[in-house]
Write a protein that holds these residues in place. Structure first.
Motif, PDB file in Angstrom:
ATOM      1  N   VAL A   1      -8.803 -33.555  -5.470  1.00 46.63           N
ATOM      2  CA  VAL A   1      -7.873 -32.312  -5.960  1.00 46.63           C
ATOM      3  C   VAL A   1      -6.689 -32.652  -6.657  1.00 46.63           C
ATOM      4  N   GLN A   2      -6.098 -31.493  -7.206  1.00 43.75           N
ATOM      5  CA  GLN A   2      -5.053 -31.559  -8.144  1.00 43.75           C
ATOM      6  C   GLN A   2      -3.722 -31.155  -7.279  1.00 43.75           C
ATOM      7  N   LEU A   3      -2.632 -31.896  -7.272  1.00 46.89           N
ATOM      8  CA  LEU A   3      -1.375 -31.542  -6.663  1.00 46.89           C
ATOM      9  C   LEU A   3      -0.583 -30.990  -7.413  1.00 46.89           C
ATOM     10  N   LYS A   4      -0.028 -29.590  -7.319  1.00 48.20           N
ATOM     11  CA  LYS A   4       0.869 -28.983  -8.044  1.00 48.20           C
ATOM     12  C   LYS A   4       2.144 -29.109  -7.367  1.00 48.20           C
ATOM     13  N   GLN A   5       3.414 -29.413  -8.080  1.00 41.00           N
ATOM     14  CA  GLN A   5       4.750 -29.169  -7.512  1.00 41.00           C
ATOM     15  C   GLN A   5       5.335 -28.136  -8.108  1.00 41.00           C
ATOM     16  N   ILE A   6       5.883 -27.318  -7.330  1.00 36.42           N
ATOM     17  CA  ILE A   6       6.883 -26.197  -7.742  1.00 36.42           C
ATOM     18  C   ILE A   6       8.274 -26.377  -7.156  1.00 36.42           C
TER      19      ILE A   6
ATOM     20  N   ARG B   1      14.730 -26.557  -4.024  1.00 33.29           N
ATOM     21  CA  ARG B   1      13.646 -26.710  -3.197  1.00 33.29           C
ATOM     22  C   ARG B   1      12.608 -27.135  -4.023  1.00 33.29           C
ATOM     23  N   GLU B   2      11.755 -27.919  -3.551  1.00 31.60           N
ATOM     24  CA  GLU B   2      10.372 -28.540  -4.109  1.00 31.60           C
ATOM     25  C   GLU B   2       9.298 -28.486  -3.018  1.00 31.60           C
ATOM     26  N   GLU B   3       8.290 -27.886  -3.473  1.00 33.22           N
ATOM     27  CA  GLU B   3       7.037 -27.571  -2.733  1.00 33.22           C
ATOM     28  C   GLU B   3       6.040 -28.027  -3.371  1.00 33.22           C
ATOM     29  N   ASP B   4       5.075 -28.695  -2.702  1.00 27.60           N
ATOM     30  CA  ASP B   4       3.613 -29.320  -3.207  1.00 27.60           C
ATOM     31  C   ASP B   4       2.435 -28.166  -2.784  1.00 27.60           C
ATOM     32  N   PHE B   5       1.752 -27.928  -3.536  1.00 32.62           N
ATOM     33  CA  PHE B   5       0.685 -27.231  -3.468  1.00 32.62           C
ATOM     34  C   PHE B   5      -0.705 -27.731  -3.986  1.00 32.62           C
ATOM     35  N   LEU B   6      -1.852 -27.457  -3.212  1.00 35.64           N
ATOM     36  CA  LEU B   6      -3.039 -27.711  -3.960  1.00 35.64           C
ATOM     37  C   LEU B   6      -3.346 -26.894  -4.866  1.00 35.64           C
ATOM     38  N   SER B   7      -3.943 -26.900  -6.191  1.00 32.54           N
ATOM     39  CA  SER B   7      -4.213 -25.897  -7.057  1.00 32.54           C
ATOM     40  C   SER B   7      -5.724 -25.367  -6.677  1.00 32.54           C
TER      41      SER B   7
END
Length: 337
Positions: A168-173, A198-204
């Motif tokens: 998977v690819q981890l995306k940080q917002i 704030r910082e949030e991590d999601f899976l693309s």
């Protein structure tokens, strides 16, 4: 209930399927393989939440709160109850016999029938009474009492750690909050620095495979029935879609295979019997049209157990079936949940 195995495929885009509290709630990812993971606890929580929407009284494992009033300060506060207090809160008489308590718990709570649990039902009870020495005279007070009483259930429904079928690819917002964390009325420079970040991590994107087993022997011990099994499967399918939260919106149940056996035999390891095929690199996959699922190894495995299998049923959403129907087994029967 007859022994069953399930293979459940589900996906999502720009989401966090299961935050890791030890990593600031970032998605769980295996450091060696870069494969995303979801715990069995999260899967069971999805099922419980879906059933609770219809009748929360049928679920025992949930948060119990009670409002306490401080008369001295004329204030109230909510406290979270422990399991022993929760047992009393739902109206179970802990003074009954252990057998009566067990029967009441199993008859009322489908999550205990399905997943089991260790439930302490009372504290150690201590009482003091006058005893007599051998000569008949009153002795010092002696302490008596029962040990902590608990009941243990081994649930017939268990899930393995769910894993993505690809890296998977981890995306940080990153973003700013609407309000400052604190506020200075006089220092303009400090005012500018006090905005919250704030910082949030999601899976693309991720396509997950969940493997579960419904054991017929433990089902006898908890009175878990065929009707219960169908309700659990329905709650897993629909609950995955109905998790309408910011981090999980867009999760979609794609496919579920349900294998019912005639006896105690089962194939096992279904999630490792399929693979994802794509012209794109794993990390570049973004939706269900970017790949297909190879069922050939799974079909070969199930063929070896054909004499032990009573029936194979499946549920599928439109897009998944359109892309993958050619790989389905000829004996698979389509059903609804």
């Amino acid at each position: 209930m007859k022994k069953k195995e399930i293979l459940f495929l589900w996906d999502g885009e720009n989401f966090n399927p299961n935050g890791d509290m030890l990593r600031e709630n970032a998605p769980r990812i295996d450091d060696e393989t870069n494969i995303a993971e979801v715990t069995d606890v999260r899967i069971k929580r999805t099922i419980r939440d879906e059933i609770m929407k219809k009748d929360e009284r049928r679920i025992f494992i949930k948060e119990y709160k009670k409002t306490l009033r401080d008369e001295k300060n004329n204030t109230t506060k909510d406290v979270v109850l422990d399991c022993k207090q929760a047992i009393k809160e739902v109206g179970i008489d802990v003074n009954k016999s252990k057998g009566e308590i067990v029967n009441e718990i199993l008859s009322r709570f489908i999550d205990i029938r399905a997943f089991g649990g260790v439930l302490p039902i009372s504290e150690k009870q201590k009482s003091k009474k006058k005893g007599k020495d051998d000569d008949g005279s009153l002795a010092d007070e002696k302490e008596s009492g029962a040990n902590v009483t608990s009941v243990t259930f081994t649930g017939p429904v268990q899930f393995r750690m769910s894993k993505s079928l690809h890296r998977v690819q981890l995306k940080q917002i990153k973003g700013t909050g609407a309000f400052a964390s604190s506020y200075s009325e006089t220092d303009v420079k400090l005012q500018k620095e006090q905005a919250t970040f704030r910082e949030e991590d999601f899976l693309s994107y991720a396509m997950f495979a969940t493997y579960g087993i419904f054991d017929n022997n433990n089902a006898k011990n908890t009175n878990f029935s065929e009707d219960d099994a169908r309700e659990i499967l329905s709650a897993l399918w629909n609950g995955t879609k109905n998790l309408i939260t910011r981090s999980k919106m867009g999760q979609t149940p794609r496919f579920m295979l349900i294998i019912t056996y005639k006896d105690d035999t089962f194939a096992g390891d279904l999630n490792n019997s399929i693979s994802l095929k794509s012209a794109k690199s794993d990390e570049a996959i973004r939706n269900i049209n970017d790949y297909t699922i190879d069922f050939s190894n799974l079909n070969a495995k199930l063929q070896r157990y054909a004499q032990n299998i009573e029936k194979i049923e499946y549920v599928s959403d439109f897009d998944f079936e359109k892309n993958n129907k050619a790989g389905f087994g000829e004996s698979w029967q389509k059903i609804g949940l």
